[in-house]
Design a protein around this motif. Structure first.
Motif, PDB file in Angstrom:
ATOM      1  N   PHE A  55      47.466  10.221 -47.332  1.00 31.29           N
ATOM      2  CA  PHE A  55      47.971   9.431 -46.719  1.00 31.29           C
ATOM      3  C   PHE A  55      46.931   8.566 -45.460  1.00 31.29           C
ATOM      4  O   PHE A  55      46.869   7.917 -44.406  1.00 31.29           O
ATOM      5  CB  PHE A  55      49.091  10.348 -45.796  1.00 31.29           C
ATOM      6  N   ASP A  57      45.827   5.335 -46.323  1.00 32.96           N
ATOM      7  CA  ASP A  57      46.346   4.410 -45.509  1.00 32.96           C
ATOM      8  C   ASP A  57      47.865   3.904 -45.565  1.00 32.96           C
ATOM      9  O   ASP A  57      47.973   2.724 -45.293  1.00 32.96           O
ATOM     10  CB  ASP A  57      45.816   3.781 -47.198  1.00 32.96           C
ATOM     11  N   LYS A  58      47.916   5.161 -44.892  1.00 34.84           N
ATOM     12  CA  LYS A  58      49.378   5.093 -44.158  1.00 34.84           C
ATOM     13  C   LYS A  58      49.766   6.189 -43.206  1.00 34.84           C
ATOM     14  O   LYS A  58      50.180   7.043 -43.190  1.00 34.84           O
ATOM     15  CB  LYS A  58      49.958   5.466 -45.738  1.00 34.84           C
ATOM     16  N   PRO A  59      48.935   5.237 -41.802  1.00 38.94           N
ATOM     17  CA  PRO A  59      49.175   6.426 -40.912  1.00 38.94           C
ATOM     18  C   PRO A  59      50.251   6.452 -40.565  1.00 38.94           C
ATOM     19  O   PRO A  59      50.479   7.731 -39.520  1.00 38.94           O
ATOM     20  CB  PRO A  59      48.230   5.709 -39.797  1.00 38.94           C
ATOM     21  N   GLU A  60      51.621   5.457 -40.509  1.00 40.32           N
ATOM     22  CA  GLU A  60      53.093   5.877 -40.246  1.00 40.32           C
ATOM     23  C   GLU A  60      53.072   7.060 -40.761  1.00 40.32           C
ATOM     24  O   GLU A  60      53.845   8.184 -39.933  1.00 40.32           O
ATOM     25  CB  GLU A  60      53.949   4.846 -40.182  1.00 40.32           C
ATOM     26  N   LEU A  61      53.307   7.391 -41.768  1.00 39.17           N
ATOM     27  CA  LEU A  61      53.627   8.338 -42.625  1.00 39.17           C
ATOM     28  C   LEU A  61      52.648  10.037 -42.111  1.00 39.17           C
ATOM     29  O   LEU A  61      53.141  10.767 -42.170  1.00 39.17           O
ATOM     30  CB  LEU A  61      53.334   8.437 -43.838  1.00 39.17           C
ATOM     31  N   LEU A  62      50.983   9.347 -42.627  1.00 39.43           N
ATOM     32  CA  LEU A  62      50.690  10.844 -41.920  1.00 39.43           C
ATOM     33  C   LEU A  62      50.582  11.405 -40.482  1.00 39.43           C
ATOM     34  O   LEU A  62      51.117  12.571 -40.667  1.00 39.43           O
ATOM     35  CB  LEU A  62      48.872  10.064 -41.928  1.00 39.43           C
ATOM     36  N   SER A  63      51.444  10.831 -39.258  1.00 39.25           N
ATOM     37  CA  SER A  63      51.698  11.735 -38.298  1.00 39.25           C
ATOM     38  C   SER A  63      53.402  12.495 -38.555  1.00 39.25           C
ATOM     39  O   SER A  63      53.289  13.395 -38.351  1.00 39.25           O
ATOM     40  CB  SER A  63      52.440  10.659 -37.298  1.00 39.25           C
ATOM     41  N   GLN A  65      54.202  13.497 -41.759  1.00 43.92           N
ATOM     42  CA  GLN A  65      53.637  14.418 -42.409  1.00 43.92           C
ATOM     43  C   GLN A  65      53.225  15.343 -41.957  1.00 43.92           C
ATOM     44  O   GLN A  65      53.621  16.497 -42.174  1.00 43.92           O
ATOM     45  CB  GLN A  65      52.662  14.418 -44.280  1.00 43.92           C
ATOM     46  N   THR A  77      40.770  12.501 -38.534  1.00 43.33           N
ATOM     47  CA  THR A  77      41.086  12.750 -39.866  1.00 43.33           C
ATOM     48  C   THR A  77      39.528  12.543 -40.173  1.00 43.33           C
ATOM     49  O   THR A  77      39.277  13.088 -41.088  1.00 43.33           O
ATOM     50  CB  THR A  77      40.797  10.980 -39.852  1.00 43.33           C
ATOM     51  N   SER A 104      44.295  10.730 -33.731  1.00 42.61           N
ATOM     52  CA  SER A 104      45.060  10.247 -34.393  1.00 42.61           C
ATOM     53  C   SER A 104      45.912   8.918 -32.747  1.00 42.61           C
ATOM     54  O   SER A 104      45.347   9.385 -31.614  1.00 42.61           O
ATOM     55  CB  SER A 104      46.926  10.510 -33.953  1.00 42.61           C
TER      56      SER A 104
END
Length: 593
Positions: A55, A57-63, A65, A77, A104
């Motif tokens: 994830f 390139d998708k920080p909002e999804l990374l948080s 997950q 990261t 983050s």
């Protein structure tokens, strides 16, 4: 502290010479936080690496997950740890900055310390490798250093470094024995609700400091390995606001490590900018700064009062802003009013709060001044449940007597219309070594005794239960007539006597004078009774100018616990003097011999 103290001062020894003592905290505090984070992340390195790759390139999804997979509310990261950074001494500065920048976005604590400047400074002084190596050796994992001990360490560091700069350490945190009593008091009476599995409660501190109040409240409810809680299956959602950058950074990182929502801790001046507008909470706690002026917040506070009127969190119903606010030299009562605005409304279950203040808010200000109006509003709204006088020398930055106000907007029936005063000034144990001004502390037994007095709700030498009307009074203006040169009373064209301003006097008439039970409504009869008994027998031409009558409220705490000690008899004193004189004569004879 017995284990971590020597380690901390070992770090200070390394900084000595290149850093001045008051600057040690600029390195040690953020490095301590970083090592704590580093230890927590170590448990999840493999999972985090995989999630970062998936994830990136998708920080909002990374948080989301990361939270689902690890339970953490933050992440990093980069592949670095403090230990692996040491493997590349040549690239240490760049890699270390990359590690810090890799956290983050919700973990903004290092920028509050301006830690990038310290990294460059340590690198320039050839200290960076040494400091990182030392911190990499110490284990600050929560399994090794419990949250309570970690909180003690943070506060120890802040207190020590503030003392070296002559700053007041008590501005940033409250002694834990005082916090535990405050938490005991706000949870009292809610044990049944807190024993239900899955119960969710919220708690808020507008002067959060390093987060000690929030952490101890969580420990009290949820429990910890060292202290069983009231309800381990409950949830306590914690919220706080803090204006000091370093304290905010410590508070936020501590709650992040525990898995709490980082957006619940906000940076900013609570009086000028409420970062939780419209939100209310089940419990509120605060230790506002004593005698701290609110000049920087004044324009925003006055603007809010003018714009929102009675909807303002500072309004007490008075039309003029200055009658809603205390003197600009002391903002304690503004925090009291703000805290009340943050208590969950009665129609949603009600809220409880505890705020610790010095003696000034009990009685400062004349009738219908800002402080008196705030007291009037709070008392007439029946929001004050209890006030507890604490021992002297309880706080790090003051030796004076302090008071815990317990507030409740949904009192049980037997407490309605009353205020419980508890004199706990003699409930303490002496500390072997003073910490700042703190030389006394509340033991577990002391706290239990105070809580038992509060819960028993029975009058005793230590407890008084008084109706709200007990604290109200009228300030009446007593006039006397002018007399002309012939001794005749000067009158107006309508035949009324003209008042002589030189003979004017003011008197305080308690609401409860002459057995009045009608409060404010009994003014006429009570004022007349006061005049007949206290004034007219001595000056029979006096009268009250009722247009000048004002209403005030004050809580003269010591009055209710004063114990008269009769003086010794003259014979006893004379006997003691004779005894001393005899001893002196004997000594003189021995010297002469």
């Amino acid at each position: 502290m017995s284990n971590l103290g020597p380690f901390i001062w070992g770090i200070a020894d390394q900084l000595r010479g290149d850093y001045k003592p008051h600057e040690y905290g600029d390195v040690i505090l953020p490095m301590t936080i970083l090592r704590r984070l580093d230890c927590v992340l170590e448990d999840h390195r493999e999972d985090l690496a995989g999630l970062v790759r998936a994830f990136a390139d998708k920080p909002e999804l990374l948080s989301a997950q990361v939270k689902r997979k690890t339970g953490l509310s933050f992440y990093n990261t980069t592949p670095w740890t403090l230990q692996t950074l040491l493997g590349d001494p040549a690239g240490l500065e760049a890699n270390f900055k990359q590690y810090i920048d890799g956290f983050s976005d919700n973990l903004d604590v290092f920028e509050r310390f301006k830690f990038g400047d310290q990294i460059a400074r340590m690198a320039e002084k050839d200290l960076l490798f040494i400091i990182i190596e030392k911190f990499a050796r110490v284990d600050l994992h929560p399994n090794k250093v419990p949250n309570a001990e970690m909180g003690d360490l943070y506060e120890y560091l802040i207190r020590t470094f503030n003392e070296s700069t002559n700053e007041s350490p008590g501005e940033y945190f409250t002694p834990r024995d005082a916090i535990r009593l405050m938490v005991d008091l706000i949870f009292a009476g809610d044990d049944d609700a807190l024993s239900v599995p899955g119960t969710v409660r919220s708690i808020y501190d507008p002067t959060a400091g390093t987060g000690g109040m929030l952490s101890i409240a969580e420990e009290h409810l949820i429990g910890s390995p060292e202290h069983p809680g009231l309800n381990p299956d409950a949830q306590l959602r914690m919220y706080g606001q803090e204006r000091n950058d370093q304290s905010y950074a410590v508070c936020k990182s501590d709650l992040l490590i525990k898995g709490h929502d980082p957006s619940n801790i906000q940076l900013g001046d609570t009086l000028a900018d409420d970062r939780f507008p419209g939100q209310t909470f089940d419990y509120c706690l605060s230790n506002p700064p004593y005698g701290d002026d609110w000049k920087k917040s004044q324009a925003a506070v006055i603007a809010e009062l003018k714009e929102l009127g009675e909807a303002s969190r500072f309004s007490v119903g008075a039309k003029e802003p200055k009658k809603n606010t205390p003197a600009v030299s002391d903002g304690q009562m503004l925090f009291l009013r703000h805290l009340i605005a943050k208590m969950r409304p009665k129609n949603k279950g009600g809220g409880r709060a505890a705020i610790v203040m010095n003696g000034s808010p009990l009685f400062n200000g004349a009738a219908e001044s800002g402080p008196s109006n705030i007291r009037r509003w709070v008392l007439e709204a029946d929001l004050v449940d209890a006030i507890i006088a604490l021992p002297n020398d309880m706080f790090y930055n003051t030796g004076i007597t302090t008071y815990i106000w317990v507030l409740d907007n949904n009192k049980p029936a037997d407490r309605q219309g009353k205020v419980q005063l508890i004199d706990a000034t003699n409930f303490y144990v002496k500390m072997r070594k003073k910490l700042g001004d703190k030389g006394r502390e509340l033991s577990e037994d002391n706290r239990r005794q105070i809580l038992e007095i509060y819960s028993a709700y029975e009058e005793s030498d230590y407890c008084k239960i008084l109706p709200v009307e007990e604290f109200g009074y009228w300030t009446i203006t007593v006039e006397r007539p002018q007399r002309d040169q012939d001794g005749q009373i000067v009158t107006t064209s309508r035949g009324k006597p003209v008042a002589d301003s030189n003979l004017r006097d003011t008197e305080k008439v308690p609401f409860t004078y002459a057995g009045n039970t009608d409060g404010i409504g009994g003014y006429e009869a009570t004022a007349d009774a006061y005049m007949r008994s206290e004034v007219l027998p001595y000056v029979d031409d006096a009268w009250i100018d009722k247009k000048k009558t004002k209403i005030g409220y004050e809580i003269l705490f010591s009055r209710y616990f004063y114990s008269y000690t009769p003086p010794r008899s003259i014979h006893e004193i004379d006997a003691e003097l004779r005894e001393v004189a005899t001893e002196l004569l004997t000594l003189l004879k021995e010297v002469g011999a």
